[in-house]
Design an enzyme around this catalytic site. Structure first.
Site, PDB file in Angstrom:
ATOM      1  CE  LYS A  14       4.576   2.222  -0.909  1.00 40.61           C
ATOM      2  NZ  LYS A  14       5.551   2.915   0.203  1.00 40.61           N
ATOM      3  CG  ASP A 144       1.485   5.368  -1.871  1.00 42.31           C
ATOM      4  OD1 ASP A 144       2.776   6.128  -1.821  1.00 42.31           O
ATOM      5  OD2 ASP A 144       1.499   4.932  -0.803  1.00 42.31           O
TER       6      ASP A 144
END
Length: 301
Positions: A14, A144
């Site tokens: 990401k 996350d």
């Protein structure tokens, strides 16, 4: 016929397109706002059911003992939840990991690996957990992890766990690994970290994408100023990549990135990157390539 293995399971990286620190909770955790963007650079994981009930990592990951690996810890948490729900333990799983994403790079590699493991085990065990339930399993291990289970471009708030879908840019990225691992606690613990950035909304971000005439990014990364002060290689990579566009750091570092409208533009920049750095290109992804596992609970091989 029930599946007994899942191989070549992607665990994508990401990028934080921006990262604002907007406050701090009484327990010391920082309140954040960010947009998480999946990209097509990924670790690869391979899963095989075992005849016993053990969870075993079969490959070495330098610097990460098996018992501390987020993959193993996430699978053990899911196994406990499985036993609570179904009244018996699930089969064991062997996991082989092909690491591509650097540790301490701000790309979410460890969290992404754990999320892919939860999705794969949920399928192989026919456990029946929903995406929200898997996110609850993963959150205590890392803020996350829920994003990767959420599985699409997301506007994130809280400590990163409050997620809402948002449209992201359709572009290519050049990412530079400066060659250092940045410890997240050191960045968040720095006395000069900005902790009071004014809050923004999803519409603020979306409006920026609609109205911009180039690939300049929205907002900033509040952690970047601390990281470049503490780690000169991050500052050097940002300065170099900034010659080609709006370069910025992802997460708490160390990787830096810049957006380009086409793969050919990204290739031109990659060709100029100094040999001292590792650098690569990646395409923005709209959704997680493993998401179909949660939707269909089956894989066509």
């Amino acid at each position: 016929m029930a599946l007994t293995s899942l191989h070549n399971c992607p665990a994508p990286a990401k990028l934080n397109l921006f990262l604002h620190v907007v406050g701090r909770r009484s327990d010391g955790y920082h309140l954040l706002q960010s947009v998480f963007q999946l990209i097509d650079r990924a670790d690869r994981l391979h899963f095989d059911l075992r005849e016993d009930e053990r969870i075993v990592r079969t490959t070495d990951v330098p610097g990460v003992p098996e018992e501390q690996d987020l993959i193993v810890r996430a699978l053990k948490r899911l196994a406990s939840e499985y036993a609570r729900r179904h009244g018996h333990n699930p089969p064991g799983i062997s996991v082989a990991v092909e690491k591509v994403l650097p540790m301490g790079g701000g790309l979410g590699g460890g969290s992404s690996d754990a999320a892919t493991a939860l999705m794969a085990a949920n399928c192989l065990w026919q456990a029946g957990f929903t995406s929200d339930e898997l996110m609850a399993v993963g959150l205590p291990l890392g803020a996350d992890i829920p994003f990767f289970l959420f599985g699409q471009t997301a506007f994130a708030q809280g400590v990163g766990e409050a997620l809402a879908p948002v449209a992201g840019p359709d572009c290519w990225y050049v990412v530079i690994e400066p060659g250092v691992a940045v410890p997240t606690p050191a960045i968040f613990g720095a006395p000069d970290l900005t902790r009071d950035t004014k809050g923004v909304t999803i519409s603020d971000f979306s409006r920026h994408l609609e109205n911009r005439r180039d690939l300049s990014g929205f907002g900033k990364n509040d952690l970047q100023a601390v990281a470049i002060r503490m780690f000169a290689p991050v500052a050097e990579a940002l300065e170099w990549l900034g010659r080609y566009g709006d370069a910025r750091m992802t997460g708490s570092g160390a990787c830096v990135f810049c957006a380009f409208s086409s793969e050919s533009e990204a290739d031109q920049v990659l060709a100029d990157v100094p040999g001292a750095w590792s650098a690569w290109k990646a395409k923005a992804l709209d959704s997680h390539p493993m998401k179909s596992l949660l939707q269909n609970q089956r894989v066509v091989e």
